[in-house]
Design an enzyme around this catalytic site. Structure first.
Site, PDB file in Angstrom:
ATOM      1  N   LYS A  53      76.516   9.425 -32.070  1.00 55.96           N
ATOM      2  CA  LYS A  53      76.946   9.949 -30.765  1.00 55.96           C
ATOM      3  C   LYS A  53      76.920  11.480 -30.782  1.00 55.96           C
ATOM      4  O   LYS A  53      76.472  12.107 -29.825  1.00 55.96           O
ATOM      5  CB  LYS A  53      78.346   9.418 -30.420  1.00 55.96           C
ATOM      6  CG  LYS A  53      78.333   7.943 -30.055  1.00 55.96           C
ATOM      7  CD  LYS A  53      79.724   7.334 -29.964  1.00 55.96           C
ATOM      8  CE  LYS A  53      79.631   5.816 -29.760  1.00 55.96           C
ATOM      9  NZ  LYS A  53      80.935   5.143 -29.787  1.00 55.96           N
ATOM     10  N   GLN A  97      87.061   6.073 -31.130  1.00 57.14           N
ATOM     11  CA  GLN A  97      86.177   5.068 -31.732  1.00 57.14           C
ATOM     12  C   GLN A  97      86.984   3.825 -32.119  1.00 57.14           C
ATOM     13  O   GLN A  97      87.990   3.929 -32.816  1.00 57.14           O
ATOM     14  CB  GLN A  97      85.463   5.670 -32.960  1.00 57.14           C
ATOM     15  CG  GLN A  97      84.433   4.754 -33.577  1.00 57.14           C
ATOM     16  CD  GLN A  97      83.264   4.435 -32.646  1.00 57.14           C
ATOM     17  OE1 GLN A  97      82.727   5.296 -31.980  1.00 57.14           O
ATOM     18  NE2 GLN A  97      82.891   3.166 -32.587  1.00 57.14           N
ATOM     19  N   ASP A 120      84.564   6.187 -21.795  1.00 53.66           N
ATOM     20  CA  ASP A 120      84.271   4.785 -22.136  1.00 53.66           C
ATOM     21  C   ASP A 120      84.655   3.850 -20.980  1.00 53.66           C
ATOM     22  O   ASP A 120      84.338   2.662 -21.014  1.00 53.66           O
ATOM     23  CB  ASP A 120      85.033   4.369 -23.400  1.00 53.66           C
ATOM     24  CG  ASP A 120      84.220   4.610 -24.672  1.00 53.66           C
ATOM     25  OD1 ASP A 120      82.980   4.540 -24.592  1.00 53.66           O
ATOM     26  OD2 ASP A 120      84.832   4.869 -25.722  1.00 53.66           O
TER      27      ASP A 120
END
Ligand code: NDP
Length: 291
Positions: A53, A97, A120
């Site tokens: 990422k 994460q 997200d």
């Protein structure tokens, strides 16, 4: 033989578009979009995802910063860090994460993220907006699947889509998106008839054989075989399963490929699309915070 939907190629296209958009945004606003990622513990797969990422951000001109915390981190300390990042005007997107160590409540943590920085799209406010068909952010993996369809001209309106898996991250939002009357793109990329299957579904092969579009997101290697699909199916494989040192999807690629009209590979299908959509959401977040 199916046409293979190349997630790498489409990702590259979208990332080039994003790089141009980021440049334009930065020129006009003197603001560089920035993503803050938090990694708790030393799960090897998570480390690889976070590194990928960061690299992807750099390539499109998005700044990134990584906060590494030990697996012994207390929930309250993690919340403290999120609050700092929530207040930091130079940070536009915050990503935690997953998975988190088991002593930390994932839900508590995700609820703390400023919904305008929730790239997200896991915060309940963003989940609700998506469910109502007016998303602030579109969750990355479902958005990646949708873009694979859109960019290959595969319409979903009126199609029977069978989604295997009902997780908050993939199955549930993807099913909701495809069944919407309207979302962000043309009506032909919504308005599907959607069946959601999960571990308690009793007649699974009967249902999967009815699918015009089958999306597998269960995390069982090579679970879907050719006998479980109808000829001409569009088969989208979200699954990422590690067998020894190889990554395989939830589809038995070699047999399903022979019956499908389109199929996504693993790796190189949905995976790169997910990261691309994270980059897009970081730019969306930066724009929202400048508005
Ligand atoms: P979860 O484990 O959160 O959810 C799995 C879902 O599959 C659950 O709803 C579960 O049902 C269902 N399921 C499990 N076994 C069966 C079965 N035998 N038949 C039908 N349904 C079943 O996984 P995620 O959604 O997070 O991830 C799914 C897969 O996608 C994993 O391989 C993951 O690594 C991958 N993934 C890939 C991404 C990418 O970018 N390509 C991003 C995110 C995930 P129930 O709810 O009843 O337990």
């Amino acid at each position: 033989m199916a046409e293979v939907l190349d997630g790498k190629k489409i990702s590259t296209e979208i990332r080039q578009e994003l790089a141009r958009e980021v440049k334009e945004f930065t020129t006009h606003t003197s603001t560089e979009p920035k993503l803050a990622a938090i990694l708790v513990g030393d799960d090897p797969a998570s480390q690889v995802y976070v590194r990928n990422k960061e690299r992807a951000c750099a390539k499109v001109g998005i700044l990134s910063q990584l906060h590494r915390l030990p697996s012994s981190t207390k929930e309250s300390d993690l919340i403290g860090l999120i609050n700092e990042l929530n207040q930091d005007d130079t940070v536009h997107g915050i990503l935690v994460q997953l998975p988190l160590p088991s002593h930390i409540s994932q839900q508590n943590i995700l609820d703390q993220i400023n919904p305008y920085k929730d790239v997200d799209a896991f915060h309940p406010e963003n989940v609700g907006l998506l469910a109502q068909g007016r998303p602030r952010f579109v969750p990355c993996t479902p958005h990646g699947c949708l873009q694979l369809l859109i960019r290959n001209g595969i319409k979903v309106s009126g199609m029977h889509v069978v989604v295997l898996g009902r997780s908050e991250i993939v199955g549930k939002p993807l099913a909701a998106m495809l069944a919407q009357r309207k979302l962000l793109y043309g009506d032909e990329f919504t308005n599907a008839t959607v069946t959601i299957c999960h571990s308690r579904t009793t007649n699974l092969p009967e249902l999967t054989r009815q699918a015009d579009i089958l999306i597998a997101a269960i995390g069982h290697p090579k679970f879907v075989t050719a006998e479980m699909v109808k000829k001409g199916v569009v088969a989208i494989d979200v699954g990422i399963n590690r067998i020894d040192d190889t990554l395989v999807g939830d589809l038995e690629f070699d047999s399903v490929e022979k019956k499908a009209s389109y199929i996504t590979p693993v790796p190189g299908g949905v995976g790169p699309m997910t990261i691309t959509m994270l980059l897009k959401n970081t730019l969306v977040a930066a724009k929202l915070q400048r508005a």
